[in-house]
Design an enzyme around this catalytic site. Structure first.
Site, PDB file in Angstrom:
ATOM      1  N   HIS A   1      -1.224 -10.654  12.152  1.00  0.00           N
ATOM      2  CA  HIS A   1      -0.780  -9.368  11.625  1.00  0.00           C
ATOM      3  C   HIS A   1      -0.578  -8.456  12.823  1.00  0.00           C
ATOM      4  O   HIS A   1      -1.457  -8.335  13.681  1.00  0.00           O
ATOM      5  CB  HIS A   1      -1.834  -8.793  10.683  1.00  0.00           C
ATOM      6  CG  HIS A   1      -1.682  -7.323  10.432  1.00  0.00           C
ATOM      7  ND1 HIS A   1      -0.531  -6.783   9.893  1.00  0.00           N
ATOM      8  CD2 HIS A   1      -2.512  -6.270  10.671  1.00  0.00           C
ATOM      9  CE1 HIS A   1      -0.669  -5.470   9.800  1.00  0.00           C
ATOM     10  NE2 HIS A   1      -1.858  -5.131  10.269  1.00  0.00           N
TER      11      HIS A   1
ATOM     12  N   GLU B   1       0.845  -1.187   0.000  1.00  0.00           N
ATOM     13  CA  GLU B   1       0.000   0.000   0.000  1.00  0.00           C
ATOM     14  C   GLU B   1       0.884   1.241   0.000  1.00  0.00           C
ATOM     15  O   GLU B   1       0.452   2.315   0.400  1.00  0.00           O
ATOM     16  CB  GLU B   1      -0.960  -0.001   1.192  1.00  0.00           C
ATOM     17  CG  GLU B   1      -0.328  -0.227   2.545  1.00  0.00           C
ATOM     18  CD  GLU B   1      -1.364  -0.307   3.659  1.00  0.00           C
ATOM     19  OE1 GLU B   1      -2.010   0.722   3.957  1.00  0.00           O
ATOM     20  OE2 GLU B   1      -1.519  -1.389   4.252  1.00  0.00           O
TER      21      GLU B   1
ATOM     22  N   CYS C   1      -3.203  -4.126   4.565  1.00  0.00           N
ATOM     23  CA  CYS C   1      -2.169  -5.057   5.034  1.00  0.00           C
ATOM     24  C   CYS C   1      -2.415  -6.505   4.625  1.00  0.00           C
ATOM     25  O   CYS C   1      -1.606  -7.382   4.940  1.00  0.00           O
ATOM     26  CB  CYS C   1      -2.045  -4.975   6.556  1.00  0.00           C
ATOM     27  SG  CYS C   1      -1.655  -3.319   7.137  1.00  0.00           S
TER      28      CYS C   1
END
Length: 389
Positions: free
Chosen positions: A233, A79, A111
């Site tokens: 994550h 990103e 993400c």
């Protein structure tokens, strides 16, 4: 067919700022950062590094002549792209000298991008068992100076080669994904920094984990006790821990202790680097494999990937016997330990610098950047790199 990760590596630029220094400069109790957020250091990328050079630097140690000839798909999750049209994957193909009969493209979903690439790579190997796929996630996390998200910034990349009969990890392809259109974190094209609804973002992350984890357990008849480790994550290490704690009471005391201990090992590198966005989940995987001697090839490892906006996915994997021979802890530690410590003033000065966005040329140099691939200049709206093949 067994399909999974045959090789894996990460890269972070060789500069960082200590978050105790940042806390003191902001008039904040350092414990709020080091304990409350769970971060100690934050990576800084010099002007000679961007998302593409970091990806190349992560992938370079995985390359040999066989890989360059056999890789026929490159998927770049990011990103932090500098071009709204051209894919970073073709830049990576050229920098690494990968053969030209290769499909290259870029994926964007916050993400989640690298995981989207991983799932596509698995499907590709099913169709083409002799193929090898390079999946990368490379990002620069930016929120703004003295903002609530400042302490969760970072920079770096991960690279994975996906193949049949892998050397490190196999995926069992049991997976549950969950998506909603929400504004927990986003970055309009006109902004160089992200916008985030902090409280809502935290709540969404934990809710998506529970939706996918419990959806997985219901679909496949498993429970928390069946998992050897859970990976997350990690925009910051406390975030993943909050998600883990939201389900811990569903397991036995032995399970709670086991999962918590493994989590601490998986969080070690994120504590020193910060948020990698698309690479974050896989940095935690590398950290677990490099630092945890109690993980077993018999264990089922659960992985939770999350991309704001939002997509979550929970999937599972097992380690391949002998995986430890392909995890290079000494190299990871050397990369982290040789970094230059920035002062807060140096960090702020670098943060406020902008890339050339008009006609003309700008050349970049950094005396302490010794990475194999570097951004050399931007000239006539084109980026030029050095290092190579």
């Amino acid at each position: 067919m067994n399909i999974g990760i045959d090789k894996i590596n990460f890269f972070t630029p060789n500069a960082y700022v200590d978050l105790v220094d940042v806390a003191n400069a902001r008039g904040i109790d350092p414990n709020k950062f080091t304990i409350g957020i769970g971060q100690n250091e934050m990576a800084q990328q010099p002007r000679t590094q961007d998302a593409y050079t970091m990806a190349a630097n992560a992938a370079y140690p995985l390359m040999d002549e066989i890989e360059k000839e056999k890789i026929d798909l490159i998927i770049f999750g990011t990103e932090s792209a500098s071009d709204a049209s051209k894919s970073g994957a073709v830049i990576l193909q050229n920098l690494l000298g990968i053969q030209k009969y290769c499909r290259c493209y870029e994926i964007k979903q916050a993400c989640y991008g690298a995981t989207a690439g991983l799932m596509t790579a698995i499907s590709h190997i099913h169709q083409h068992p002799e193929s090898r796929v390079l999946v990368v996630g490379s990002d620069i996390a930016r929120y703004g100076l003295a903002t609530g998200g400042e302490v969760t910034q970072g920079a770096g990349a991960i690279a994975m080669i996906i193949s049949a009969n892998p050397s490190i990890m196999t995926f069992d392809e049991k997976t549950v994904a969950y998506s909603e259109d929400i504004y927990d974190f986003w970055r309009p094209n006109y902004s160089s920094t992200a916008f985030v609804d902090g409280k809502f973002s935290n709540e969404a992350y934990i809710r998506f984990f529970n939706e996918t984890f419990h959806g997985y357990c219901e679909k496949y008849g498993t429970s928390l006790d069946d998992f050897g480790a859970l990976l997350f994550h990690m925009p910051y290490t406390k975030m993943g821990l909050k998600a883990l704690r939201s389900v811990l009471e569903e397991g036995s005391e032995e399970t709670q202790e086991r999962l918590t201990n493994h989590y601490e090992k998986a969080a070690m590198y994120t504590r020193r680097i910060g948020n990698l966005y698309t690479g974050s989940l896989y940095l935690s995987l590398i950290s677990l494999l490099a630092n945890d001697e109690n993980i077993s090839t018999e264990d089922t490892i659960g992985l939770f990937s999350y991309g704001s906006g939002a997509v979550g996915e929970f999937f599972t994997a097992k380690l391949v016997p002998g995986y430890e021979k392909h995890i290079h802890k000494e190299d990871y530690e050397a990369l982290l330990n040789r970094r230059v410590r920035f002062t807060v003033e140096q960090y702020e000065d670098l943060f406020n610098q902008t890339w050339l966005e008009e006609d003309g040329c700008e050349t970049y140099q950094c005396d302490f950047d010794d990475a194999p691939f570097q951004l050399e200049k931007i000239c006539d709206h084109r980026r030029y790199y050095k290092g190579g093949k």
